[in-house]
Design a protein around this motif. Structure first.
Motif, mmCIF file in Angstrom:
data_model
loop_
_atom_site.group_PDB
_atom_site.id
_atom_site.type_symbol
_atom_site.label_atom_id
_atom_site.label_comp_id
_atom_site.label_asym_id
_atom_site.label_seq_id
_atom_site.Cartn_x
_atom_site.Cartn_y
_atom_site.Cartn_z
ATOM 1 N N SER A 113 5.042 -5.834 10.488
ATOM 2 C CA SER A 113 6.491 -5.621 10.595
ATOM 3 C C SER A 113 6.997 -5.678 12.041
ATOM 4 O O SER A 113 8.022 -6.279 12.325
ATOM 5 C CB SER A 113 6.877 -4.276 9.975
ATOM 6 N N ILE A 163 -6.419 -6.292 2.441
ATOM 7 C CA ILE A 163 -6.177 -6.453 3.881
ATOM 8 C C ILE A 163 -6.896 -5.405 4.717
ATOM 9 O O ILE A 163 -6.922 -5.502 5.934
ATOM 10 C CB ILE A 163 -4.653 -6.418 4.202
ATOM 11 N N LYS A 211 0.833 -1.217 0.000
ATOM 12 C CA LYS A 211 0.000 0.000 0.000
ATOM 13 C C LYS A 211 0.864 1.261 0.000
ATOM 14 O O LYS A 211 1.906 1.292 0.663
ATOM 15 C CB LYS A 211 -0.938 -0.003 1.218
ATOM 16 N N ARG A 257 1.511 -10.244 7.455
ATOM 17 C CA ARG A 257 1.302 -9.129 6.523
ATOM 18 C C ARG A 257 2.372 -8.075 6.804
ATOM 19 O O ARG A 257 2.264 -7.327 7.772
ATOM 20 C CB ARG A 257 -0.096 -8.537 6.723
ATOM 21 N N VAL A 258 3.402 -8.057 5.967
ATOM 22 C CA VAL A 258 4.559 -7.215 6.269
ATOM 23 C C VAL A 258 4.763 -6.159 5.182
ATOM 24 O O VAL A 258 4.895 -6.489 4.003
ATOM 25 C CB VAL A 258 5.830 -8.078 6.419
ATOM 26 N N GLY A 259 4.766 -4.905 5.585
ATOM 27 C CA GLY A 259 4.957 -3.802 4.644
ATOM 28 C C GLY A 259 6.291 -3.094 4.829
ATOM 29 O O GLY A 259 7.227 -3.293 4.065
ATOM 30 N N SER A 260 6.394 -2.286 5.871
ATOM 31 C CA SER A 260 7.572 -1.420 6.007
ATOM 32 C C SER A 260 8.896 -2.171 6.114
ATOM 33 O O SER A 260 9.917 -1.664 5.657
ATOM 34 C CB SER A 260 7.389 -0.426 7.159
#
Ligand SMILES: *Cc1c(COP(=O)(O)O)cnc(C)c1O
Length: 220
Positions: free
Chosen positions: A196, A67, A25, A211-214
């Motif tokens: 994260s 998500i 995102k 659910r990992v973004g940064s």
């Protein structure tokens, strides 16, 4: 660190049975392609419009996960392609997902979102609300959705014991629902928990999907 090396580092430290959703995102297509070229095929987005735009332009073999909170009136835009909807928390939304899935002759996988955090949030079911939903005649009639597990978010806190107890509560919810409603159903198997800051704790507590973004793409 590059996106590819961040991704490979995370993948090398999680069990092979845990699914990584790369949360892209707000990130540009070029970042997503970098992760794609490093082998990642599952991406998570939380805004319908952004998700649709990315799906149109990026490779077709990406599995897109929604998500974030989803409004019923926007389900139609993602119904043709969405692989998993993580945050289902009411029967009206589930009915609409079923209706749109039927139009596209698909079965759409969904997770029930639970409110496990000690934070004010409008989103997520309580355990008893989930029981009511699963016992309802409306739910029993839905043939084009599949509930494949549960999802939750822990409180944003440095108190690790609190995060642990919140993840334990989601695992307990999963186990109860599994034995009471899904004992004949092998596709009820996912516990989507861990981001994260807390995915290592989540995996210890039984997460099957993080659910990992940064940690992959950098700060937003
Ligand atoms: C943004 C988001 C994530 C990823 O958060 P990071 O802290 O960047 O890993 C995970 N889950 C949901 C529901 C999100 O909205």
């Amino acid at each position: 660190m590059s996106i590819a090396s961040n991704l490979n580092l995370i993948k090398s430290t999680i069990p092979p049975t845990v699914t990584l959703v790369a949360v892209s995102k707000t990130k540009p297509n070029s970042d997503i392609l970098e992760a794609y070229n490093a082998g990642e095929r599952i991406f998570g987005e939380n805004k319908v419009q952004e998700l649709v735009e990315k799906e149109e332009t990026l490779p077709k073999d990406i599995n897109w996960h929604m998500i974030g909170h989803l409004q019923s009136n926007k389900v139609k835009y993602i119904a043709p392609f969405i692989a998993l909807i993580h945050a289902v928390d009411n029967i009206k939304l589930l009915k609409e997902i079923n209706k749109q899935a039927l139009k596209h002759n698909r079965i759409i996988n969904c997770l029930l979102q639970f409110h496990i955090a000690n934070e004010d949030s409008k989103f997520g079911l309580t355990y008893s609300e989930a029981i009511d939903l699963l016992k309802s005649d409306t739910y029993k009639e839905l043939k084009n959705i599949k509930i494949s597990g549960v999802m939750g978010m822990a409180t944003f806190t440095s108190d690790e014991s609190q995060i642990v107890s919140e993840f334990k509560s989601l695992k307990n919810i999963f186990d109860s629902l599994n034995s009471d409603f899904f004992s004949q159903d092998e596709s009820f198997k996912e516990i989507s928990m861990g981001m994260s800051g807390d995915y290592q704790i989540a995996i210890k507590e039984g997460s099957t999907m993080i659910r990992v973004g940064s940690n992959i793409f950098g700060n937003r």
